[in-house]
Design a protein around this motif. Structure first.
Motif, mmCIF file in Angstrom:
data_model
loop_
_atom_site.group_PDB
_atom_site.id
_atom_site.type_symbol
_atom_site.label_atom_id
_atom_site.label_comp_id
_atom_site.label_asym_id
_atom_site.label_seq_id
_atom_site.Cartn_x
_atom_site.Cartn_y
_atom_site.Cartn_z
ATOM 1 N N ILE A 190 0.847 -1.184 0.000
ATOM 2 C CA ILE A 190 0.000 0.000 0.000
ATOM 3 C C ILE A 190 0.886 1.238 0.000
ATOM 4 O O ILE A 190 1.962 1.246 0.612
ATOM 5 C CB ILE A 190 -0.948 0.007 1.227
ATOM 6 N N LYS A 191 0.465 2.265 -0.719
ATOM 7 C CA LYS A 191 1.215 3.518 -0.750
ATOM 8 C C LYS A 191 0.875 4.335 0.491
ATOM 9 O O LYS A 191 -0.292 4.573 0.796
ATOM 10 C CB LYS A 191 0.872 4.304 -2.015
ATOM 11 N N THR A 192 1.908 4.750 1.204
ATOM 12 C CA THR A 192 1.722 5.601 2.381
ATOM 13 C C THR A 192 2.277 6.991 2.085
ATOM 14 O O THR A 192 2.845 7.243 1.012
ATOM 15 C CB THR A 192 2.436 5.011 3.608
ATOM 16 N N ALA A 193 2.144 7.880 3.055
ATOM 17 C CA ALA A 193 2.636 9.248 2.878
ATOM 18 C C ALA A 193 4.149 9.296 2.726
ATOM 19 O O ALA A 193 4.696 10.243 2.136
ATOM 20 C CB ALA A 193 2.199 10.109 4.059
ATOM 21 N N LYS A 194 4.839 8.274 3.245
ATOM 22 C CA LYS A 194 6.306 8.279 3.232
ATOM 23 C C LYS A 194 6.929 7.205 2.341
ATOM 24 O O LYS A 194 8.149 7.110 2.264
ATOM 25 C CB LYS A 194 6.826 8.095 4.657
ATOM 26 N N GLY A 195 6.117 6.400 1.696
ATOM 27 C CA GLY A 195 6.686 5.362 0.854
ATOM 28 C C GLY A 195 5.732 4.192 0.654
ATOM 29 O O GLY A 195 4.534 4.255 0.979
ATOM 30 N N LEU A 196 6.278 3.103 0.133
ATOM 31 C CA LEU A 196 5.492 1.909 -0.179
ATOM 32 C C LEU A 196 5.655 0.885 0.942
ATOM 33 O O LEU A 196 6.770 0.476 1.258
ATOM 34 C CB LEU A 196 5.958 1.315 -1.506
ATOM 35 N N ALA A 197 4.551 0.463 1.544
ATOM 36 C CA ALA A 197 4.593 -0.431 2.699
ATOM 37 C C ALA A 197 4.098 -1.820 2.333
ATOM 38 O O ALA A 197 3.129 -1.971 1.574
ATOM 39 C CB ALA A 197 3.736 0.130 3.841
#
Length: 214
Positions: free
Chosen positions: A86-93
């Motif tokens: 999932i795309k997060t505010a700081k990167g791909l998790a």
């Protein structure tokens, strides 16, 4: 002129996937990046039943196929579609998947006949689910050490359809399940195969399991 028999098959290329559209069909194919290997195996079991001191039934139960797709890199868009990233505010998790997405996988291989003429066979795998690909990185030389990523696959198939679009049933009421469908240059609409998902459908004059070719 007699058709030349293909002697060898090699290479794997143009792997892409199509997701369900929620309306009984499929969205357009999406490219998955470059691949180096695809291994497919039949998932089957056998059962022997004995009576009067001898084997009276040998039953083979094919449940689908399993496979491993080896790629040069992980396709992040595919992993997101499968619910594993999932795309997060700081990167791909990487996240724990909460769903299993059945989809169609497309790939091409090359084949060569006795005259060294090369053609392309196009294949769709149906009812595909996958799990997270393995990752392995190393640097053991002073040169570039490339990595590969193995994506485990399970292929459950899809029902074979009759020419009228209904699920095909043989004379004893059994449904036929299709794991994969391959189109070669001698098949109708070969040039369009792979543009969109094609569901396996019998023609009006098709040979069926209970009506073999003469």
């Amino acid at each position: 002129m007699e058709k030349k028999k293909n002697l060898i098959r090699f290479n794997v290329r143009n792997v892409k996937y199509a997701l369900p559209d929620g309306k009984g069909g499929f969205l357009p194919f999406v490219d998955m990046g470059t691949s180096t290997k695809l291994a497919l195996e039949v998932d089957s079991s056998t059962k022997d039943i004995y009576g009067d001191g001898r084997r009276i039934i040998h039953y083979v139960n094919e449940k689908g196929k399993t496979g491993t797709l080896t790629q040069n890199n992980i396709c992040d868009e595919y992993e997101i579609a499968m619910g594993r990233k999932i795309k997060t505010a700081k990167g791909l998790a990487d996240i724990k998947p909460m769903k299993s997405v059945s989809h169609v996988l497309y790939f091409e291989i090359e084949q060569m006949d006795g005259d060294n003429a090369i053609s392309v066979a196009k294949t769709m795998l149906y009812g595909v689910t996958s799990s997270r690909p393995s990752e392995d990185y190393d640097q053991t030389t002073d040169d570039l050490n490339e990595s590969s990523f193995e994506l485990p696959l399970v292929i459950d198939g899809t029902p074979l359809l009759s020419a009228d679009g209904k699920v095909y049933k043989d004379e004893k009421g059994n449904e036929a399940r299709v794991w994969q469908l391959t189109s070669t240059p001698d098949d109708p609409d070969y040039d369009k195969f792979g543009d969109e998902v094609v569901l396996p459908t019998l023609g009006t004059d098709a040979e069926t399991p209970e009506t073999p070719a003469e």
